[in-house]
Write an enzyme that holds these catalytic residues in place. Sequence first.
Site, mmCIF file in Angstrom:
data_model
loop_
_atom_site.group_PDB
_atom_site.id
_atom_site.type_symbol
_atom_site.label_atom_id
_atom_site.label_comp_id
_atom_site.label_asym_id
_atom_site.label_seq_id
_atom_site.Cartn_x
_atom_site.Cartn_y
_atom_site.Cartn_z
ATOM 1 N N ARG A 5 0.855 -1.197 0.000
ATOM 2 C CA ARG A 5 0.000 0.000 0.000
ATOM 3 C C ARG A 5 0.883 1.236 0.000
ATOM 4 O O ARG A 5 1.396 1.630 1.041
ATOM 5 C CB ARG A 5 -0.923 -0.012 1.223
ATOM 6 C CG ARG A 5 -2.201 0.825 1.016
ATOM 7 C CD ARG A 5 -2.828 1.178 2.352
ATOM 8 N NE ARG A 5 -2.028 2.196 3.000
ATOM 9 C CZ ARG A 5 -1.826 2.295 4.323
ATOM 10 N NH1 ARG A 5 -2.385 1.436 5.157
ATOM 11 N NH2 ARG A 5 -1.072 3.252 4.826
ATOM 12 N N HIS A 42 -4.042 4.848 3.698
ATOM 13 C CA HIS A 42 -5.132 3.886 3.921
ATOM 14 C C HIS A 42 -6.454 4.473 3.413
ATOM 15 O O HIS A 42 -7.245 3.800 2.777
ATOM 16 C CB HIS A 42 -5.227 3.593 5.416
ATOM 17 C CG HIS A 42 -6.479 2.893 5.838
ATOM 18 N ND1 HIS A 42 -6.684 1.566 5.588
ATOM 19 C CD2 HIS A 42 -7.585 3.350 6.479
ATOM 20 C CE1 HIS A 42 -7.883 1.219 6.057
ATOM 21 N NE2 HIS A 42 -8.445 2.284 6.595
ATOM 22 N N TYR A 96 4.368 6.806 9.777
ATOM 23 C CA TYR A 96 4.694 5.395 10.041
ATOM 24 C C TYR A 96 5.302 4.639 8.856
ATOM 25 O O TYR A 96 5.705 3.499 9.004
ATOM 26 C CB TYR A 96 3.468 4.639 10.598
ATOM 27 C CG TYR A 96 2.249 4.568 9.683
ATOM 28 C CD1 TYR A 96 2.163 3.606 8.679
ATOM 29 C CD2 TYR A 96 1.180 5.442 9.836
ATOM 30 C CE1 TYR A 96 1.053 3.526 7.852
ATOM 31 C CE2 TYR A 96 0.062 5.374 9.017
ATOM 32 C CZ TYR A 96 0.001 4.422 8.026
ATOM 33 O OH TYR A 96 -1.094 4.329 7.212
HETATM 34 C C1 LIG Z 1 -14.098 -5.427 12.921
HETATM 35 C C2 LIG Z 1 -13.332 -4.174 12.635
HETATM 36 N N1 LIG Z 1 -12.327 -3.827 13.439
HETATM 37 C C3 LIG Z 1 -11.615 -2.697 13.182
HETATM 38 C C4 LIG Z 1 -11.946 -1.896 12.113
HETATM 39 C C5 LIG Z 1 -11.149 -0.622 11.832
HETATM 40 N N2 LIG Z 1 -10.338 -0.803 10.612
HETATM 41 C C6 LIG Z 1 -10.720 -0.245 9.438
HETATM 42 S S1 LIG Z 1 -9.660 -0.614 8.201
HETATM 43 C C7 LIG Z 1 -8.663 -1.525 9.223
HETATM 44 C C8 LIG Z 1 -7.421 -2.191 8.694
HETATM 45 C C9 LIG Z 1 -7.693 -3.382 7.840
HETATM 46 O O1 LIG Z 1 -6.520 -3.792 7.197
HETATM 47 P P1 LIG Z 1 -6.524 -4.913 6.100
HETATM 48 O O2 LIG Z 1 -7.433 -6.014 6.483
HETATM 49 O O3 LIG Z 1 -5.105 -5.265 5.824
HETATM 50 O O4 LIG Z 1 -7.181 -4.206 4.821
HETATM 51 P P2 LIG Z 1 -6.632 -2.957 3.983
HETATM 52 O O5 LIG Z 1 -7.284 -1.739 4.583
HETATM 53 O O6 LIG Z 1 -5.141 -2.911 4.099
HETATM 54 O O7 LIG Z 1 -7.083 -3.191 2.573
HETATM 55 C C10 LIG Z 1 -9.166 -1.520 10.517
HETATM 56 C C11 LIG Z 1 -8.536 -2.204 11.644
HETATM 57 C C12 LIG Z 1 -13.025 -2.295 11.305
HETATM 58 N N3 LIG Z 1 -13.393 -1.608 10.218
HETATM 59 N N4 LIG Z 1 -13.705 -3.448 11.575
#
Ligand SMILES: Cc1ncc(C[n+]2csc(CCOP(=O)(O)OP(=O)(O)O)c2C)c(N)n1
Length: 352
Positions: A252, A256, A265
């Site tokens: 990425r 985000h 970071y």
């Molecule tokens: C159950 C839950 N916990 C926490 C969050 C907050 N949150 C939003 S995006 C994210 C990171 C997810 O990372 P990843 O699965 O690697 O997907 P990416 O965003 O990198 O595509 C988090 C923790 C959420 N949306 N849902």
Amino acid sequence: MSAVPVVEQDLERVIAGRPAVRPAGLDDDALLALHRSLVRLRVYDERSVVYHSQGRIGTYAIFRGHEAIQAGAVHALEERDWIFPSYRESAIGLLRGLPASTILQWWRGHPSGWWNPEEVNVASICVPIATHVPHAAGLAWGLALKESDAVAVAIFGDGATSEGAFHEGANLAAVFRAPLVLLCNNNQWAISTPLRDQTAAERLSDKAVGYGMPAIRVDGNDVLAVHDAVRRGVEHARAGEGPTFVEAVTYRSFPHATADDPSIYVDRERVEAERGRDCVAAYETYLRDLGVLDDEDVQTVREEALAELRAGIQAAEDEAPGDPELVFAHAYADPPPDLARDLEELRRVHER
Ligand SMILES: Cc1ncc(C[n+]2csc(CCOP(=O)(O)OP(=O)(O)O)c2C)c(N)n1
Ligand SMILES: [Mg+2]
């Protein structure tokens, strides 16, 4: 018991660029259709970042650099196959005929940003991490019980593999041999949590062994590699052999979401290096080397995509605002008294 195979693409070779060799099973039209999808997604994403900065859509999850995973997957499916996107794949429905305005409305929090999943076989955009994995497993199992030969693909991030819902969905799909492809976008970040703090596993694809399903690990910046991996998973599923875990490795190299500041970071040098491996540019170079794409084609495809987005934001903004009272509707047949009081309060505030 025989070991479950983990097929790994030679990632180093692909980083050096894909040689100008035609892939089996994809003619020029198919190769160009894939390019058009990549560009539509890229332009959707670029414009969305601009619309956000203009205050025309809300917080937006940027997917620049992830287009190869999304387009590669969709093109490996038939129209009858189901797609379960996360917020990172918010615009994937474009490739199934959803208007850009619908997806833009979703990011505007407008009620018309939701669609009937059965019309396009694309589930709603999932924001709670990994909760769509059991939904996809259940739907895929249901397809098999109905003796349909359709399959489902669930797309989720590296962070999602730490969630209970991922485990439950993957395990259920494997035990019931549900026709499912679990497509992990391993972009190596979950907001600010790096992959090394997410898992002690050497590779995410290794997790598949524990569920008793095969895994394929590919370069997520190489659209043809993703296409081939998902195609193999789909074939496996259609043949009644159950799910496959596909790990598409990328990085990425953008925030985000529009609300994120990764400068505190990330390693800037790494980000610059990764931006140099852009999946759309790499595919365009490959198609040019093959002799099936020229500058004029690139410009035409891009202009069409831009026109689609201009019309999309216009249509979204032309719609009347959503009715705020909808926030109170549809959850309860008989709303509890405090909810009814809140609704009264909303009406009182609006009348002032
Ligand atoms: C159950 C839950 N916990 C926490 C969050 C907050 N949150 C939003 S995006 C994210 C990171 C997810 O990372 P990843 O699965 O690697 O997907 P990416 O965003 O990198 O595509 C988090 C923790 C959420 N949306 N849902
Ligand atoms: Mg991630």
